[in-house]
Structures are given as C-alpha cells and as structure tokens.
Design an enzyme around this catalytic site. Structure first.
Site, PDB file in Angstrom:
ATOM      1  N   GLY A  21       0.818  -1.203   0.000  1.00 15.87           N
ATOM      2  CA  GLY A  21       0.000   0.000   0.000  1.00 15.87           C
ATOM      3  C   GLY A  21       0.847   1.245   0.000  1.00 15.87           C
ATOM      4  N   GLY A  23       0.388   5.907   0.491  1.00 11.86           N
ATOM      5  CA  GLY A  23      -0.480   7.034   0.796  1.00 11.86           C
ATOM      6  C   GLY A  23       0.322   8.296   0.908  1.00 11.86           C
ATOM      7  N   GLY A  26       3.418   7.730   3.411  1.00  8.42           N
ATOM      8  CA  GLY A  26       4.493   6.839   2.981  1.00  8.42           C
ATOM      9  C   GLY A  26       3.953   5.580   2.359  1.00  8.42           C
ATOM     10  N   VAL A  28       3.506   1.150   2.681  1.00  2.46           N
ATOM     11  CA  VAL A  28       3.423   0.020   3.592  1.00  2.46           C
ATOM     12  C   VAL A  28       3.992  -1.206   2.898  1.00  2.46           C
ATOM     13  CG1 VAL A  28       1.933  -1.453   4.977  1.00  2.46           C
ATOM     14  CG2 VAL A  28       1.384   0.974   4.717  1.00  2.46           C
ATOM     15  N   LYS A  42       5.525   0.596   7.896  1.00  2.00           N
ATOM     16  CA  LYS A  42       5.125   1.834   7.232  1.00  2.00           C
ATOM     17  C   LYS A  42       6.371   2.693   7.102  1.00  2.00           C
ATOM     18  CE  LYS A  42       1.244   3.701   7.013  1.00  2.00           C
ATOM     19  NZ  LYS A  42      -0.093   4.312   7.198  1.00  2.00           N
ATOM     20  N   ASP A 136      -6.783  10.439  12.945  1.00  2.72           N
ATOM     21  CA  ASP A 136      -7.058  10.104  11.539  1.00  2.72           C
ATOM     22  C   ASP A 136      -7.866   8.815  11.466  1.00  2.72           C
ATOM     23  OD1 ASP A 136      -7.048  10.566   8.833  1.00  2.72           O
ATOM     24  OD2 ASP A 136      -5.091   9.663   8.477  1.00  2.72           O
TER      25      ASP A 136
END
Length: 660
Positions: A21, A23, A26, A28, A42, A136
């Site tokens: 992943g 975002g 950063g 993952v 992460k 978040d």
C-alpha cells in the site's frame, strides 16, 4: 517512487518483502524479522527524515506507541531510524480493511456495522485513557484479521495510532492541514484543534459510512468544500432505526462537549446491535442536492490576521477577485499539506462608483455572496492557517463561569511513565475535578509520585485539594529534598506493566473560562516537571519520575574464576548518584526501594554476556561469573524500561597474572 525494494534490509533486524500500500505519509511493506516473523512496516517519505525536529519527535513518540498494547489495536513492534529512512514496524494483519469491506459489499448489515464500530470505539477508549489521540480515524485505518464476512469478536483492529502526531506536528505548528477531509471534526476546521472528542466524531462518520455506503458530507467539490460541510451542514438523515440515528446525531454533534466518550459509544452500540440482527443492509445513499445548513455562532479568529485584513475579508467574494485556494478533488486520503498564507488585497475604492450604477436587487445578491465567501474564508484561515496549540489540550470554549474541560499529556519519561491530566470545572460545585492518569510501558511502576497543584494565578495561595484513589499528603522538602510550592506526595501508587491507574482530586479553583483552565492545567504540569528535573535536588525521592538513566559499573579488572561485582548507579538530572546504588550484584538482602519502584523488583532486572562467552550468567539472570581470560569485556543489562545498557570495558585475568 518507491521508498524501498524487495529484499533490501531495513535496519539490522528486518528485510523488505512486498509493497502492499501507499499514501500521503508513505508506503506500507511486508517485512520479515530476523526470527522469521512476517510483519508490516510503514516507511515514511524521505522529506520527513530530513527534518531534525520531526526525527526527534519520532524517537520521543516511540515509547508511547510501543506501550499502546490492547487487543483491538495493531501493536507497534519497533521504530527504525536509519539514515534518510524512518519506519514504523507493526504486526501484519492479513484480512484487509473496513475500506475494502465497504468497497466490495457496499452498506453493511446494521448489526455488523454497529458491532465493528463498537470495537473501534473500544480501541479509542483505551488509547484515550493512555493520553493518546488517533487524529485520523477512517475505514482505511481499521484492519481485519480475516475477511469481513468471516470476522468475529476481536477481529477488528485499529492501526496507525500516533502516526498523524509524528508526521503532522510540524505542519500544525506552521500552516497546514492534517487529516482526511471526509472525516475531520468541525473543531479542527473552525478552531484548529482536535482531541479525543475529534476521534469520536471521526468514528461516527465511519459508522455512518458503514451503514450508508458513503460519508455524510461527501459530494462534489474540493477538499475544502467537503471539510467545511462538517462545520456548516447537518448530516443527511438515513433510514435507520430512530435509536441508531440518535446515536449518530450525538456522535456527529458540532459541539465536542455533547458527544459521548468513546467508552460510552461502544457500550451503546453493543446494546443496540442485537436488536438489529437480521436487518438487511440499506441501499447505498446518494449525495443530496443541497445540505441543510446549521445555525452557529460566528467564528472567532484567534490570531494571524490584523484588523485591516479582517476588514478586507468582509468584502471579498469570488466575484470580487477573492478566491478559495484550490486543494484538489475531495477524497478519502490523509492530507499532510502545507498551505501558504495568502496576501489579502486592499479594498478597492473605485468599486463604489460601480455599485452606484448597479440595481438594488443585484447589489443585495452581491452582498449575500460576499457574506458567504467571508464565512468560508474565515473558517479556512482559522482551520488551515492559525497556529494550532502545541500541547494536547481539549475542551469546549465557554464563557466566564461556565462548564469547561481541558486535557494535557506530558512526554513519556525514561522510566516508561506517561502522565496525562484532565481537568473539568463544574460551576454547580465551585470545584475543579483533576484526574491524573499514570501509564507504564515495559515494567510495573510504583511508589511515591509528585503532583503540583498551583493557584489560578501567580502569587495565589495553594488551593485545597481532596484526593481519591491514592494516599496523599503535602510534599515535605525536609524529607524528599524537593522544595516546591503546592506539591503533593501521592503514596502507594501501583501502575501495572502495560497498564494505567488514575487518581483524582477535587480542587478549590474556579477558572473564569477555557483559557484560564488551560493555563492552570499547563502550569501544574510544568511546575511538576521543573521540580522533578531540578539538577540541584539531592536524594532518591520520586524515582519513577526523576530517574534519567542507569549506569552499569564493574571493576576495571576481574580475576577468573570469580563472581563479577556489578553496581547499577542511578542517574538523576544532577548526574550519577554513586552514594545510592540502585542494585549491587551479587545481591544480599532485599532489593532497594528504588529498584522495586522502577522495575517491580529483581524480576525486572537481567544481565547478559557482552563478550562472546567469557561471562557466565546464572538462570536468574542476576549473578555473573568471569570464566575466560580476555583483555576486553563488557556486560549488558536490562533494567525495567532501560534496555540495552552496557558497562565500560574491563579485563578478565587469571589469578597468577593478577598477582604479578
């Protein structure tokens, strides 16, 4: 640009697997540890590693995040600082996220949605009790141990606690936006602050999305448009049971004080979920054509603009040349984006001539447009430009004499102690209720704790306080060595490893407003820290709060075969204290009270060989024997939260060489 490559090493203990992943913060990756465990890392973007203040905060937050151990939170296992790379290592959770579930299934069955949300609130309640705010909360950060259709109790886990704190602090202190627009609490947008109540709001948005298939304020527009709807609009009603809608309305209240706590929300959702068993999922809700506006008091700008600039704002509108910054299409990605200040153009004098020639109805319309634009711009300035508070205080703004509350968390101490304080003033009683939560990390902590409770203003007499949950007495400088006004000694406090305890006092102070309560809470925290870290203080009082480090001392030369004399020397703010050792091995008698206070006793202490087999450590880990001759040897030690301690180098010789 990838921040890592498959097979590349991460620090000394991990190796990268696959990227799973990415975002705004950063990427993952899966990583494999030295002992073969599959974990997730992460990896933060390089610009974060280039900021020395952020790296310092990253290291400081490490102990807090490592200590956040709860069955419903994805545990952080390690934090790696390596050159231009910062990484947070956590458990790998293979079942996807609630985002995947909503994307694949659409609206979820109401009972399942409420049950999943209750577990999210459980995780938030635990974190809030430890003084940690997520900031978040969204479906992307709620992971599933198994695919959603197979999930049972305990399979819903919240991740990324503290990452917004680590990455976003510098942005909040300058100009910018941290969070996800569709889940932002209104107080973050209108007042530049958010705390536990903001997490509750975001989790309410999450529950709404699980039920409806969309967030309440999603619709056309930019990030700012969506974010501002949290301040200006009511959430559209969805066809759920009235009791469920009542919970959603409370969670999504514009006033943080009217929202339930995370623990209360979890309890309510669990009570309602069984009655919804068998209820079919709702049809996916569509965005309404218009959002119902709410009446609200005028937004107060707390700084950052001059009177001239404020005056100019009242006449700006898009038609007049003013413009709301374009932030891009609204989405569900976390935003970490600095926003530069905009120069406010001066009032145009020539505009009056044009207005004289304009029909009345057109002028009125222009004024309405200008008023709407001014409200948008003021909210944008306050939410995105005004400096956010540096501490973690929360609480509704109130007028003089009204009910107000505040929260403050201190940085973690070297012993693993984290202290968070909440204060609530009740006008009906004329007292302020102060709650202090002590949380421990790797080792149990116990003994006497110091708390300073000052008067409201400098020079005021020390207020009266009635303590609960602890034996309390006034600090006596002649006994403790700490000469501090308004100090209290709390005796017999027991904090379990990985747990927390709370003590409460009713204090005879009456703050006039939110600002006064904030200042009072901060003054007590600062006075407590200053007294505990005064280099001039002598003695061993309050070790859990005062101990800065531990030095491992051995003789410079040891004869084989013989026991190694080891002395653990406490290090206070004023330096090493050789007169009051923390522990001496081989031990005789009971361990010192200081050792018990910071480790729970000898069970929290271990020695290990640091020179390749030249030392033998018994099964208890407490007695060390020199076995082999070597010119250089070191001893390693772990003392409660102080790990990876190492002695200066010493030599091991034979008795014959010693006699020479």
């Amino acid at each position: 640009m990838h921040l890592a490559q498959t097979g590349e090493a991460l620090g000394a203990s991990y190796r990268f697997g696959e990227r799973v992943g990415s975002g705004a913060v950063g990427e993952v990756w899966t990583v494999t540890s030295a002992d073969g465990r599959l974990l997730a890392a992460k990896v933060l973007r390089p610009e974060h590693a280039e900021d020395p203040s952020l790296v310092e905060r990253f290291v400081r937050e490490r102990s807090v995040l490592l200590g956040l151990q709860d069955p419903r939170i994805v545990p952080v296992r390690d934090m790696v600082v390596e050159g231009a790379r910062l990484a947070i290592v956590m458990d790998y959770v293979a079942g996807g996220s609630l985002r995947d579930a909503v994307k694949d299934l659409g609206p979820l069955p109401p009972a399942a949605a409420l049950t999943a949300a209750a577990e999210v609130f459980d995780a938030l309640a635990f974190a809030h009790s430890r003084g940690v705010t997520h900031r978040d909360v969204k479906p992307d950060n709620v992971l599933l141990a198994r695919p959603f259709s197979e999930c049972g109790p305990g399979d819903v886990l919240v991740s990324d606690f503290g990452i917004s704190d680590v990455v976003g602090e510098k942005v909040r202190q300058t100009t910018g936006l941290v969070g996800t627009p569709q889940y932002m609490p209104p107080e973050l947008i209108s007042q530049g602050r958010s705390g536990p109540e903001g997490d509750v709001y975001s989790a309410g948005v999450l529950l709404y999305e699980l039920l409806a298939g969309r967030t309440p304020f999603a619709g056309p527009g930019t990030d700012f448009t969506v974010a501002y709807r949290h301040v200006s609009s009511r959430p559209p009603r969805i066809p759920v049971e009235d009791a469920v809608w009542d919970v959603l309305e409370a969670l999504l209240s514009k006033d943080p004080a009217l929202r339930p706590t995370a623990r209360e929300a979890a309890s309510t959702l669990r009570r309602l979920a069984p009655g919804l068993a068998g209820s079919a999922p709702l049809a996916r809700a569509e965005a309404p054509a218009d959002f119902d506006a709410v009446e609200r008091p005028a937004t107060v700008v707390r700084g950052g603009l001059t009177e001239e600039e404020l005056s100019a704002l009242t006449v700006l509108s898009p038609a007049d040349g003013g413009a709301v910054p374009e932030l891009g299409e609204a989405g569900s990605a976390t935003i970490v984006r600095p926003l530069p200040r905009r120069d406010v153009p001066a009032r145009a004098e020539a505009r009056s001539e044009e207005k004289d020639a304009t029909p009345f109805w057109r002028t009125r319309k222009a004024l309405l447009l200008a008023g709407a634009a001014a409200a948008l711009l003021v909210a944008m300035v306050v939410g995105f430009v005004v400096l956010a508070p540096a501490d973690r205080r929360t609480g509704p703004t109130a007028g003089a004499g009204g009910q107000v509350s505040a929260q403050l968390q201190d940085p973690a101490l070297p012993t693993g102690l984290t202290v968070s304080r909440t204060a609530s003033y009740e006008p009906s009683s004329g007292q302020t209720r102060l709650s202090v939560t002590y949380a421990a990390q790797k080792a149990p902590l116990s003994g006497d704790f110091l708390e300073v409770i000052p008067g409201l203003a400098e020079g005021d007499a020390c207020p009266a306080a009635t303590w609960e949950d602890a034996s309390a007495s006034r600090n006596q400088a002649s006994i403790t060595g700490l000469d501090v006004e308004c100090g209290w000694k709390l005796s017999g406090v027991q904090v379990p490893a990985g747990g927390s305890v709370q003590v409460t006092a009713k204090v005879s102070v009456q703050p006039a407003d939110q600002q006064a309560l904030d200042a009072w809470l901060r003054a007590g925290s600062q006075a407590t820290a200053a007294a505990l870290q005064d280099p001039a203080t002598k003695g061993t009082a309050y070790p859990v709060q005062r101990l800065q480090g531990v030095e491992v001392r051995t003789p410079a030369r040891v004869v084989t075969p013989s026991p190694l004399k080891i002395t653990l020397v406490p290090v206070w703010a004023g330096g090493a204290d050789e007169l009051n050792p923390l522990y001496v091995s081989p031990a005789s008698g009971k361990p010192s009270q200081m050792l018990t206070a910071v480790t729970g006793g000898e069970e929290g202490l271990r020695f290990s060989d640091g020179c390749g087999g030249a030392l033998a450590v018994d099964s208890s880990g407490l007695t060390v024997t020199a076995l082999q001759i070597t010119p250089q040897c070191t001893l390693r030690a772990s003392v409660g939260n102080f790990t990876d301690l190492q002695s200066p180098s010493f030599s091991i010789t034979s008795r014959e060489n010693s006699d020479d």
